[in-house]
Every structure is written in structure tokens, then in C-alpha cells.
Design an enzyme around this catalytic site. Structure first.
Site, mmCIF file in Angstrom:
data_model
loop_
_atom_site.group_PDB
_atom_site.id
_atom_site.type_symbol
_atom_site.label_atom_id
_atom_site.label_comp_id
_atom_site.label_asym_id
_atom_site.label_seq_id
_atom_site.Cartn_x
_atom_site.Cartn_y
_atom_site.Cartn_z
ATOM 1 C CG HIS A 1 5.135 106.240 128.177
ATOM 2 N ND1 HIS A 1 5.995 106.556 129.181
ATOM 3 C CD2 HIS A 1 3.976 106.887 128.493
ATOM 4 C CE1 HIS A 1 5.405 107.342 130.064
ATOM 5 N NE2 HIS A 1 4.166 107.560 129.676
ATOM 6 C CG HIS B 1 13.963 110.304 129.110
ATOM 7 N ND1 HIS B 1 13.420 111.560 129.235
ATOM 8 C CD2 HIS B 1 13.202 109.487 129.863
ATOM 9 C CE1 HIS B 1 12.370 111.515 130.036
ATOM 10 N NE2 HIS B 1 12.206 110.261 130.437
ATOM 11 C CG ASP C 1 10.629 101.859 131.067
ATOM 12 O OD1 ASP C 1 10.364 102.828 130.335
ATOM 13 O OD2 ASP C 1 9.867 101.448 131.962
HETATM 14 C C1 SDX Z 1 9.626 106.347 129.814
HETATM 15 O O1 SDX Z 1 8.665 111.137 129.258
HETATM 16 C C2 SDX Z 1 8.891 110.496 130.375
HETATM 17 O O2 SDX Z 1 9.179 111.069 131.419
HETATM 18 C C3 SDX Z 1 8.759 108.982 130.294
HETATM 19 C C4 SDX Z 1 9.284 108.208 131.485
HETATM 20 C C5 SDX Z 1 8.423 108.428 132.708
HETATM 21 O O3 SDX Z 1 8.926 108.301 133.833
HETATM 22 O O4 SDX Z 1 7.178 108.624 132.518
HETATM 23 O O5 SDX Z 1 10.631 108.590 131.770
HETATM 24 C C6 SDX Z 1 9.244 106.705 131.217
HETATM 25 O O6 SDX Z 1 8.781 106.214 128.978
HETATM 26 C C7 SDX Z 1 11.080 106.203 129.465
HETATM 27 C C8 SDX Z 1 11.322 105.911 127.948
HETATM 28 C C9 SDX Z 1 11.033 104.424 127.674
HETATM 29 N N1 SDX Z 1 11.134 104.141 126.247
HETATM 30 C C10 SDX Z 1 12.148 103.439 125.729
HETATM 31 O O7 SDX Z 1 13.091 103.016 126.383
HETATM 32 C C11 SDX Z 1 12.014 103.154 124.230
HETATM 33 C C12 SDX Z 1 13.352 103.377 123.560
HETATM 34 N N2 SDX Z 1 13.638 104.802 123.578
HETATM 35 C C13 SDX Z 1 13.375 105.545 122.377
HETATM 36 O O8 SDX Z 1 12.285 105.103 121.627
HETATM 37 C C14 SDX Z 1 13.478 107.056 122.582
HETATM 38 O O9 SDX Z 1 14.647 107.281 123.253
HETATM 39 C C15 SDX Z 1 12.339 107.797 123.269
HETATM 40 C C16 SDX Z 1 11.030 107.521 122.653
HETATM 41 C C17 SDX Z 1 12.300 107.474 124.720
HETATM 42 C C18 SDX Z 1 12.640 109.309 123.127
HETATM 43 O O10 SDX Z 1 12.748 109.519 121.772
HETATM 44 P P1 SDX Z 1 12.792 110.975 121.083
HETATM 45 O O11 SDX Z 1 13.068 112.029 122.076
HETATM 46 O O12 SDX Z 1 11.559 111.120 120.255
HETATM 47 O O13 SDX Z 1 14.074 110.822 120.188
HETATM 48 P P2 SDX Z 1 14.059 110.257 118.728
HETATM 49 O O14 SDX Z 1 13.243 108.995 118.614
HETATM 50 O O15 SDX Z 1 13.718 111.378 117.814
HETATM 51 O O16 SDX Z 1 15.586 109.810 118.531
HETATM 52 C C19 SDX Z 1 16.594 110.819 118.428
HETATM 53 C C20 SDX Z 1 17.831 110.081 117.950
HETATM 54 C C21 SDX Z 1 17.531 109.203 116.747
HETATM 55 O O17 SDX Z 1 18.730 109.119 115.996
HETATM 56 P P3 SDX Z 1 18.669 109.585 114.459
HETATM 57 O O18 SDX Z 1 17.622 108.655 113.825
HETATM 58 O O19 SDX Z 1 18.203 111.045 114.482
HETATM 59 O O20 SDX Z 1 20.072 109.366 113.955
HETATM 60 O O21 SDX Z 1 18.286 109.173 118.976
HETATM 61 C C22 SDX Z 1 18.189 107.826 118.484
HETATM 62 C C23 SDX Z 1 17.266 107.827 117.301
HETATM 63 O O22 SDX Z 1 17.619 106.819 116.394
HETATM 64 N N3 SDX Z 1 17.605 107.028 119.576
HETATM 65 C C24 SDX Z 1 17.886 105.754 119.793
HETATM 66 C C25 SDX Z 1 17.151 105.394 120.925
HETATM 67 N N4 SDX Z 1 16.450 106.445 121.345
HETATM 68 C C26 SDX Z 1 16.727 107.455 120.490
HETATM 69 N N5 SDX Z 1 18.693 104.886 119.130
HETATM 70 C C27 SDX Z 1 18.746 103.617 119.641
HETATM 71 N N6 SDX Z 1 18.058 103.207 120.742
HETATM 72 C C28 SDX Z 1 17.279 104.069 121.388
HETATM 73 N N7 SDX Z 1 16.600 103.649 122.490
#
Ligand code: SDX
Length: 380
Positions: A226, A265, A316
Site C-alpha cells: 500500500h 493496482h 507510488d
Molecule cells: C496504493 O487501493 C488503493 O486505492 C491504494 C492506493 C491509494 O491511493 O490509496 O492507490 C495507493 O497502495 C497503490 C499500490 C501500491 N503498491 C505497490 O505498488 C506494490 C506492488 N503492487 C502489487 O503488490 C499489486 O499490484 C497490488 C497489491 C497493488 C494489487 O495487487 P492485487 O490486486 O492483489 O493483484 P495480485 O497481487 O493478485 O496480482 C495479480 C497478478 C499476479 O500475477 P500472477 O501471480 O497471477 O501470474 O499481477 C501480478 C501478480 O504477480 N502483479 C505484479 C505486480 N502487481 C501484480 N507483478 C509484478 N509486479 C507487480 N507490482
């Protein structure tokens, strides 16, 4: 045996579950749009101050000039801390995570706030302004303590953003820095039911006070999935020597199944609308600060991650280089996010109070039902 399909299934991460009704902000994940109280973010970005956006969220519309002047004055006048809390900041270990210090200090504020024990609307209005101002003051004061410099009082003649920069760095921002801080704060104000906002509303739904709800939100925002992602994104940038190393570095991360911080996201399936404004600020500020290499590496990472995973940067990613160019240490990046989102959290707390019902979901029990007690010497 009830048919499996008929049995209610757990929705992991509550994805797409509508858990509240709000008129504060709307995130359109398909179109990549964000609205604050009916205003498209692109309508506001670059020409709406943080105070105007806060006024919009809290009171339902952009302020008149007279309302803005009064609101700004009231916020800046609250940018001070109880002595005991300021002293507590000085006792924090120098290497303590600033988000941990901020969460602790906001909790501590509750002990000294004259309205701390009241949930009456007028008390909440006073606490709202006080807490938004004090959150920013805690962050700036902690940095001054780290720099072994005196804690500064705000200058009532200028804006919230300029005072954040001034009390943090000990000098007034130049025009680009001022605009950048104001825009960063405006862009992070609110974002639907993000994890930290949901945590905040769950706490508020028990009628626990504003300090408790904000402490819940701060504790939640800290996580690297997050708000903690901006700091992690900078740690990644610092490991990459130059654009030539980007592909190998990112391919290595992806091969190891790692998440690239600042990308992806839960809701956006296209570019986060905040990104274009932060990317532009990052480019201008990094050039002014002699950090263009960081911005260049970032743009290269953006291209590679999109090529490899079809993913886009979230708020971010370019927040990291923008804050770096503003001279903010990376350990403080998430606190800057929190300084802004405190406005949104407060709006959600008051919205929850206005039409409250205790938030208490259920769960799918997978345990047994026929446990038999045995004396301790007959166990194992
Ligand atoms: C914020 O919710 C909000 O509004 C939050 C926010 C706000 O303003 O409050 O927008 C602020 O928190 C933004 C997000 C910041 N976090 C990150 O940047 C951390 C990296 N991102 C990931 O951890 C992920 O994208 C999440 C947590 C943000 C969202 O994840 P989901 O929706 O739970 O998706 P998932 O983890 O189930 O992934 C789905 C697929 C996976 O592939 P498979 O394993 O199914 O093959 O997408 C891939 C993941 O591997 N994936 C990524 C990735 N994010 C998802 N692969 C590489 N890098 C990434 N960052």
C-alpha cells in the site's frame, strides 16, 4: 452435502465487494479516472491547492476566496504540537521508521486533545482541522530532529504546502517546489475504499474516536503493498546503476516472482490518473535538482514493466522521484502520503459517523465441531 457452488465463497481481498456508500471519491478502474466529489482529478490537478481539495472533500465544494483564506488560516494556526508529544518525538530512536513514529504520535495526540473524548460534530470539526495540521507538523518536526535542527513554527502568511516544506526543510520552497508539494498533497487526498481507508471506517464504525481511526489508517498505510511502496520503489531505483541495467534488473525481479514496487493496482486496469501529473512533476523537479538520472531510470522501468507484464505505474512510483527531488528522505515518503490522506480519512470517518452501522462481516469457518476436553497430562 450442500452443493459447493451454492455455498457462499470467500472473496479474497474483498475484491470488487461494495462495503460502503460514499460521495467523497470515485475510482474508475477501467477508464483510469478519479473523481473528488464529482470533479475529475484532471480538472483539479495543477490548479487546485491542497486546502481547496480538502475543503471540497470535507464541505462538499471548492471554497470561495473568503472561505479559503479562513480555512487556510485555521489550518496553519493548528500546526503545533502539545509539548509532551514534541518531547516524545525526541525520544524516538533515530532509525525508527517515520511511519511508526507518526502512528505513535497521532495516538499520543489523543491523550492531550481537549476534544479527545467527544464525538460531537463540533468537536469532530475542531479535531479534523487540528489533526490534519498536527500530522504534517509531526512529520516536519521529526525530520528537523533527525537533522539536529530546531522544530519550526509555521508562517501564517503562506499556504499549508509551503509551510509543510518550510517546517520540514527550514527554508521556503521555490515556485516549482511549492507547486510540487501542493500537487503531491492534492493528488493523494482520497482514493475510494483503499485498504487504509477501509481500516479507518471499520474503526470509526465502532464509534471509536478520530484519533483511534486515524491510528488504524496509519498502521495500514505503512505496508509495502500500500503506501509503503513509494519508499520501496526508491530502494529499487538506488540499486539500478543506469538505464542500461534496467531490463536485467526487472527481468530478474519478475523471474523471482517479486512484485515491482510502484506498479499494479487492485482497481486500475490502465494508467493511474495521478501518474501523469506525478511523472511531469518528477521530470521537471529532477532536472532542477540534478537528479534526472533517477527520472530516466524510472521511465525506462515503466517501459520494461509494461512490455513484460502490461502493467502501469501507480501513484507510488513517480511519487518516489518527485519526493527525492524535493529533498525528502525516502524513509519519509509514506508519511507525506499520510499527511495528505489524513484529509480523506477524516472525511470518511465523518461520513461513517453520519450514517453508521457497525462493520462486521462474517467468515467461512473451516474448523471442526467435535472437540473433547482432556486433562493436560493426557494431551499430546
Ligand atoms: C496504493 O487501493 C488503493 O486505492 C491504494 C492506493 C491509494 O491511493 O490509496 O492507490 C495507493 O497502495 C497503490 C499500490 C501500491 N503498491 C505497490 O505498488 C506494490 C506492488 N503492487 C502489487 O503488490 C499489486 O499490484 C497490488 C497489491 C497493488 C494489487 O495487487 P492485487 O490486486 O492483489 O493483484 P495480485 O497481487 O493478485 O496480482 C495479480 C497478478 C499476479 O500475477 P500472477 O501471480 O497471477 O501470474 O499481477 C501480478 C501478480 O504477480 N502483479 C505484479 C505486480 N502487481 C501484480 N507483478 C509484478 N509486479 C507487480 N507490482
Amino acid at each position: 452435502m450442500e452443493h459447493e457452488a451454492a455455498r457462499p465463497q470467500v472473496v479474497r481481498g474483498l475484491e470488487k465487494v461494495i462495503a460502503a456508500e460514499t460521495n467523497l471519491s470515485f475510482v474508475d478502474g477501467e477508464k483510469g479516472e478519479l473523481f473528488y466529489r464529482g470533479y475529475n482529478l484532471h480538472e483539479l490537478a495543477g490548479r487546485t491547492s491542497f486546502e481547496e481539495a480538502v475543503h471540497l472533500l470535507w464541505y462538499g465544494d471548492l471554497p470561495t476566496r473568503a472561505q479559503l483564506d479562513a480555512f487556510r488560516t485555521s489550518l496553519v494556526s493548528e500546526m503545533r504540537l502539545p509539548t509532551q508529544v514534541a518531547d516524545m518525538l525526541k525520544l524516538a530512536p533515530p532509525n525508527a521508521n517515520p511511519m511508526v513514529v507518526l502512528r505513535t504520535a497521532v495516538s499520543a495526540l489523543g491523550m492531550f486533545d481537549p476534544d479527545g473524548g467527544s464525538n460531537l460534530p463540533e468537536a469532530n470539526d475542531r479535531k479534523a482541522r487540528r489533526l490534519l495540521a498536527q500530522t504534517s507538523t509531526i512529520i516536519a518536526a521529526l525530520h528537523r530532529i533527525h537533522m539536529k535542527q530546531p522544530i519550526l513554527s509555521p508562517d501564517p502568511r503562506t499556504t499549508f504546502a509551503a509551510n509543510f516544506f518550510y517546517t520540514f526543510h527550514g527554508r521556503m520552497p521555490d515556485e516549482l517546489e511549492h507547486k510540487a508539494v501542493d500537487t503531491v498533497l492534492m493528488l493523494h487526498c482520497d482514493h475510494g475504499l483503499a485498504a487504509s481507508t477501509f481500516a479507518c471506517r471499520v474503526c470509526a464504525s465502532t464509534l471509536a474516536g478520530m484519533h483511534s481511526s486515524l491510528a488504524s489508517a496509519l498502521a495500514t498505510l505503512k505496508g509495502p503493498l500500500h503506501g509503503g511502496a513509494n519508499t520501496k520503489a526508491m530502494e529499487m531505483l538506488e540499486e539500478i546503476e543506469g538505464p542500461a541495467q534496467v531490463e536485467e534488473y526487472i527481468d530478474g525481479m519478475l523471474a523471482d516472482g517479486k512484485r515491482v514496487m510502484g506498479f499494479g493496482h487492485r482497481v486500475y486496469k490502465t494508467e493511474d490518473p495521478r501518474t501523469r501529473h506525478l511523472r511531469e512533476l518528477s521530470s521537471k523537479l529532477c532536472e532542477q535538482a540534478g537528479l534526472s538520472h533517477l527520472h530516466d531510470i524510472s521511465e525506462h522501468i515503466e517501459r520494461v514493466v509494461h512490455e513484460r507484464k502490461g502493467m502501469f505505474p501507480n501513484v507510488d512510483f513517480y511519487s518516489a522521484t518527485t519526493q527525492a527531488a524535493l529533498g525528502i528522505p525516502k524513509a519519509f515518503y509514506t508519511t507525506v502520503f499520510a499527511a495528505s490522506r489524513t484529509a480523506g480519512w477524516i472525511a470518511h470517518i465523518r461520513e461513517q459517523y453520519a450514517d453508521n452501522r457497525l462493520i462486521r462481516p462474517t467468515s467461512k469457518y473451516t474448523g471442526g465441531f467435535d472437540g473433547k476436553w482432556r486433562p493436560i497430562d493426557q494431551r499430546g
